[in-house]
Each structure stands twice: as C-alpha cells, then as structure tokens.
Design a protein around this motif. Structure first.
Motif, mmCIF file in Angstrom:
data_model
loop_
_atom_site.group_PDB
_atom_site.id
_atom_site.type_symbol
_atom_site.label_atom_id
_atom_site.label_comp_id
_atom_site.label_asym_id
_atom_site.label_seq_id
_atom_site.Cartn_x
_atom_site.Cartn_y
_atom_site.Cartn_z
ATOM 1 N N VAL A 107 43.295 37.336 51.009
ATOM 2 C CA VAL A 107 42.028 36.816 51.511
ATOM 3 C C VAL A 107 42.076 35.292 51.470
ATOM 4 N N ALA A 120 39.473 32.203 51.962
ATOM 5 C CA ALA A 120 38.072 31.809 52.183
ATOM 6 C C ALA A 120 38.075 30.307 52.479
ATOM 7 N N GLY A 121 37.782 29.474 51.477
ATOM 8 C CA GLY A 121 37.890 28.025 51.696
ATOM 9 C C GLY A 121 39.341 27.566 51.729
ATOM 10 N N GLY A 122 40.202 28.325 51.088
ATOM 11 C CA GLY A 122 41.642 28.023 51.088
ATOM 12 C C GLY A 122 42.056 26.905 50.139
ATOM 13 N N THR A 123 41.146 26.408 49.283
ATOM 14 C CA THR A 123 41.504 25.266 48.424
ATOM 15 C C THR A 123 42.509 25.656 47.342
ATOM 16 N N ILE A 124 42.606 26.944 47.057
ATOM 17 C CA ILE A 124 43.638 27.430 46.130
ATOM 18 C C ILE A 124 44.783 28.052 46.930
ATOM 19 N N VAL A 125 44.442 28.909 47.897
ATOM 20 C CA VAL A 125 45.471 29.651 48.641
ATOM 21 C C VAL A 125 46.373 28.725 49.452
ATOM 22 N N THR A 155 34.552 28.079 48.400
ATOM 23 C CA THR A 155 33.471 29.054 48.524
ATOM 24 C C THR A 155 33.157 29.707 47.174
ATOM 25 N N GLY A 185 37.241 28.274 38.325
ATOM 26 C CA GLY A 185 36.227 29.331 38.200
ATOM 27 C C GLY A 185 34.984 28.865 37.460
ATOM 28 N N ASP A 186 34.583 27.614 37.688
ATOM 29 C CA ASP A 186 33.408 27.070 36.991
ATOM 30 C C ASP A 186 32.146 27.899 37.239
ATOM 31 N N VAL A 201 35.269 40.490 47.763
ATOM 32 C CA VAL A 201 33.910 40.167 47.317
ATOM 33 C C VAL A 201 33.034 39.913 48.540
HETATM 34 C C1 FAD Z 1 41.375 18.906 43.933
HETATM 35 C C2 FAD Z 1 40.760 20.200 43.475
HETATM 36 C C3 FAD Z 1 39.803 20.183 42.482
HETATM 37 C C4 FAD Z 1 39.238 21.380 42.036
HETATM 38 N N1 FAD Z 1 38.288 21.340 41.048
HETATM 39 C C5 FAD Z 1 37.741 22.507 40.619
HETATM 40 C C6 FAD Z 1 36.732 22.493 39.610
HETATM 41 O O1 FAD Z 1 36.320 21.444 39.100
HETATM 42 N N2 FAD Z 1 36.209 23.690 39.240
HETATM 43 C C7 FAD Z 1 36.625 24.877 39.791
HETATM 44 O O2 FAD Z 1 36.079 25.923 39.432
HETATM 45 N N3 FAD Z 1 37.570 24.902 40.725
HETATM 46 C C8 FAD Z 1 38.138 23.760 41.159
HETATM 47 N N4 FAD Z 1 39.098 23.792 42.127
HETATM 48 C C9 FAD Z 1 39.613 25.089 42.573
HETATM 49 C C10 FAD Z 1 38.913 25.652 43.824
HETATM 50 O O3 FAD Z 1 38.597 24.628 44.737
HETATM 51 C C11 FAD Z 1 37.629 26.433 43.513
HETATM 52 O O4 FAD Z 1 37.827 27.357 42.464
HETATM 53 C C12 FAD Z 1 37.088 27.126 44.768
HETATM 54 O O5 FAD Z 1 35.781 27.625 44.516
HETATM 55 C C13 FAD Z 1 37.973 28.231 45.315
HETATM 56 O O6 FAD Z 1 37.341 28.717 46.480
HETATM 57 P P1 FAD Z 1 38.098 28.843 47.891
HETATM 58 O O7 FAD Z 1 37.137 29.476 48.817
HETATM 59 O O8 FAD Z 1 38.703 27.595 48.318
HETATM 60 O O9 FAD Z 1 39.236 29.898 47.469
HETATM 61 P P2 FAD Z 1 40.529 30.343 48.260
HETATM 62 O O10 FAD Z 1 41.623 29.364 48.042
HETATM 63 O O11 FAD Z 1 40.215 30.743 49.645
HETATM 64 O O12 FAD Z 1 40.827 31.675 47.425
HETATM 65 C C14 FAD Z 1 41.042 31.644 46.022
HETATM 66 C C15 FAD Z 1 41.438 33.063 45.559
HETATM 67 O O13 FAD Z 1 40.362 33.962 45.732
HETATM 68 C C16 FAD Z 1 40.684 34.964 46.695
HETATM 69 N N5 FAD Z 1 39.464 35.131 47.492
HETATM 70 C C17 FAD Z 1 38.747 34.165 48.121
HETATM 71 N N6 FAD Z 1 37.595 34.685 48.621
HETATM 72 C C18 FAD Z 1 37.624 36.018 48.315
HETATM 73 C C19 FAD Z 1 36.732 37.084 48.537
HETATM 74 N N7 FAD Z 1 35.564 36.921 49.173
HETATM 75 N N8 FAD Z 1 37.084 38.317 48.078
HETATM 76 C C20 FAD Z 1 38.253 38.515 47.410
HETATM 77 N N9 FAD Z 1 39.129 37.535 47.151
HETATM 78 C C21 FAD Z 1 38.804 36.298 47.597
HETATM 79 C C22 FAD Z 1 41.887 34.434 47.465
HETATM 80 O O14 FAD Z 1 42.695 35.467 47.980
HETATM 81 C C23 FAD Z 1 42.594 33.659 46.342
HETATM 82 O O15 FAD Z 1 43.298 34.537 45.502
HETATM 83 C C24 FAD Z 1 39.651 22.607 42.612
HETATM 84 C C25 FAD Z 1 40.604 22.615 43.640
HETATM 85 C C26 FAD Z 1 41.150 21.424 44.074
HETATM 86 C C27 FAD Z 1 42.175 21.454 45.181
#
Ligand code: FAD
Length: 251
Positions: free
Chosen positions: A29, A31-36, A103, A119-120, A157
């Motif tokens: 999956v 979503a925002g892709g900031t981790i993936v 997201t 995961g804050d 989710v």
């Molecule tokens: C510079 C930087 C700073 C950051 N600082 C913080 C911080 O202070 N606190 C913090 O908590 N995080 C931080 N992060 C991490 C991240 O940005 C957050 O945790 C963010 O909320 C992840 O959301 P995303 O939509 O980008 O996830 P994605 O990268 O899209 O996905 C993350 C994971 O969740 C899975 N996923 C996504 N959506 C779903 C769904 N709906 N159902 C099932 N699985 C799903 C994906 O497959 C992957 O395994 C930071 C990241 C960066 C790059």
C-alpha cells in the motif's frame, strides 16, 4: 509481467481499493509514500504490486453519530481541526512538507525504523480510545487500535474513529527543532468519564499504552540515532508528568 515490473493499482473508490487489496498478498500500500518511496528508491523494497490510495476516496474527517471518523488517506496536516491530544501530536510530525504528504493510515501502520521512531499519531489515538476499521483476510473488521497494533499489519486501513465527546487531554513531546525532524519521545493522555488513558510513542516499535503510576513498567525504551535508552528512561516519567499536568489544567 517481467520479474522487475511492478503492477500499479489506482483504485477510484474504497470498494475498488478493498477489492484490489484482497487478502493483501504481495500488495504494497502506498498512501503519502513518505516511508515507502524512500525504501523503494534505496532498493530496499521492491513491490510486486503497488496500491496507490490517493484517489480512492479515503480522505476526509467527519463528525456524525457521536463519532469523529478520519479517512486513512487524510493528510496529517488536516488533523489540526480534530481534538486534543491528536491535533497536538499531528502538529509535531516532521515539518509542513512531511505533514502535507503523510497520511493518517500511513502513520497508524508505521513501524519505527532502526534510526528513528515513527507513528506519533498512534499514541494520541490510543489515548483517545480509537477504533480502526480495516479490510483484508477474513473481510472488514473494526477493532481497538491497541489490538490492531498488537496484531501487526497486513490489513488495509480504511479509517480510524473515536468518540466525539468532551474530555481532558494533555500532550508532551521532545524533538530536535529543525526541518524534517522526527519526534524523539511523546506522551499523550486523555480522560473521559473518569477513565484515564496514557500512551507513548518513541519507546517501542509501535506506540504503547502505559501505566501513568509506573510508566516504565515492562518497557525498555528504544536506543537509536536520536536518543539512547538511558535518555528515554529519564525522559518518559517527566513527559508523563507534563502531559498529566496539562490534562489537569484543561479542566
Ligand atoms: C523527514 C521525515 C520526517 C518524519 N517525521 C516524523 C515524525 O516526526 N513523526 C512520525 O510519526 N513520523 C514521521 N515521519 C514518518 C512518516 O512521514 C509518517 O509516519 C507518515 O504519517 C507516514 O504516512 P505515509 O502516508 O507517508 O505512509 P506511506 O509511506 O505511504 O506508508 C507507510 C507504511 O504504511 C503502509 N500503509 C500506508 N497506508 C496504509 C493503509 N491505509 N492501510 C494499510 N497500510 C498502509 C504502507 O504500506 C507502509 O508500510 C517522517 C518522515 C520523514 C521523511
């Protein structure tokens, strides 16, 4: 399809997303892709099938029937209009660039990396007694966030929700104030109808509910590039005290 090809699925409704996810086998999956996306770019993750949630209609915050419901694809930046302690936790995630892209669903599914906690929102949602609605193997189900986190991942989710009711809340966090920061440790607390729930992020791979009278019970805080186990051990009781003082001040 060749071994290096990725199938990219772009559902245009939540039903389509659920159907495309199926039982989750071989589906990544995004979503925002900031981790993936950094994982893909670094070659550490090679999805066979990428399910992009951006157009699946899973974003938005509603207040209805006594519940606040937040779609999984809602950007973290939009949580400013929710309630304490969730709004405060959201305000501490990364910086505006990260919050606009990241997201809620991605945060709920995030596991801390070796280097940084993630995961804050989990701690704040645990304090609020949130429920997660997800799809996958065995069909759709709703469960308390603590059960979802304990059970691991592997599900899609759809949304998270919590009671839309008055409560006292507190939030205390430590981070290094610079752009693209990660929260080192955070404590969220909420009390409603005499029930106090306190949770912490930055202690374990995912957020945990903690005993406010004995915050370190059964826990050995993580050690990573941001802070040592010793530092977090000193910090956790202090953040609990700060969050609870804020909660009492709140009325
Ligand atoms: C510079 C930087 C700073 C950051 N600082 C913080 C911080 O202070 N606190 C913090 O908590 N995080 C931080 N992060 C991490 C991240 O940005 C957050 O945790 C963010 O909320 C992840 O959301 P995303 O939509 O980008 O996830 P994605 O990268 O899209 O996905 C993350 C994971 O969740 C899975 N996923 C996504 N959506 C779903 C769904 N709906 N159902 C099932 N699985 C799903 C994906 O497959 C992957 O395994 C930071 C990241 C960066 C790059």
């Amino acid at each position: 399809m060749g071994p290096n090809q990725i199938s990219v699925l772009v559902p245009s409704s939540s039903d389509e997303a659920v159907a495309a996810f199926g039982d989750g086998t071989d589906v990544t999956v995004v979503a925002g892709g900031t981790i993936v996306m950094p994982e893909v770019a670094a070659g550490r993750l090679r999805p066979k099938s990428a399910l992009l949630l951006g157009r699946a209609g899973l974003a938005g915050i509603t207040r209805a029937s006594g519940k606040v419901t937040i779609g999984a694809a809602t950007p973290v930046s939009e949580l400013a209009e929710t309630d304490a302690p969730l709004a405060q936790a959201a305000a501490h995630v990364g910086d505006i660039e990260v919050r606009s892209q990241a997201t809620v669903g991605g945060n709920v599914c995030a596991e801390s990396s070796e280097d940084t906690p993630r995961g804050d929102l989990q701690a704040a949602l645990l304090a609020l007694g949130a429920t997660v609605r997800s799809a996958g193997k065995g069909g759709e189900r709703s469960e308390p966030l603590e059960d979802f986190l304990a059970d691991g991942t592997g599900r899609l989710v759809l949304d998270v929700s919590y009671d839309d009711a008055p409560r006292q809340a507190g939030y205390a966090a430590v981070w290094r104030p610079h752009s693209h920061h990660y929260t080192i440790l955070a404590v969220a607390a909420a009390r409603r109808d005499g029930e106090l729930r306190v949770a912490a992020t930055g202690v374990a791979p995912r957020a945990v509910l903690i005993d406010p009278d004995d915050p370190l019970a059964g826990l050995e805080p993580r050690d990573d590039a941001l802070a040592s186990t010793w530092y977090r051990t000193q910090l956790l009781p202090r953040l609990v005290a700060r969050a609870l003082a804020q909660l009492e001040e709140a009325g």
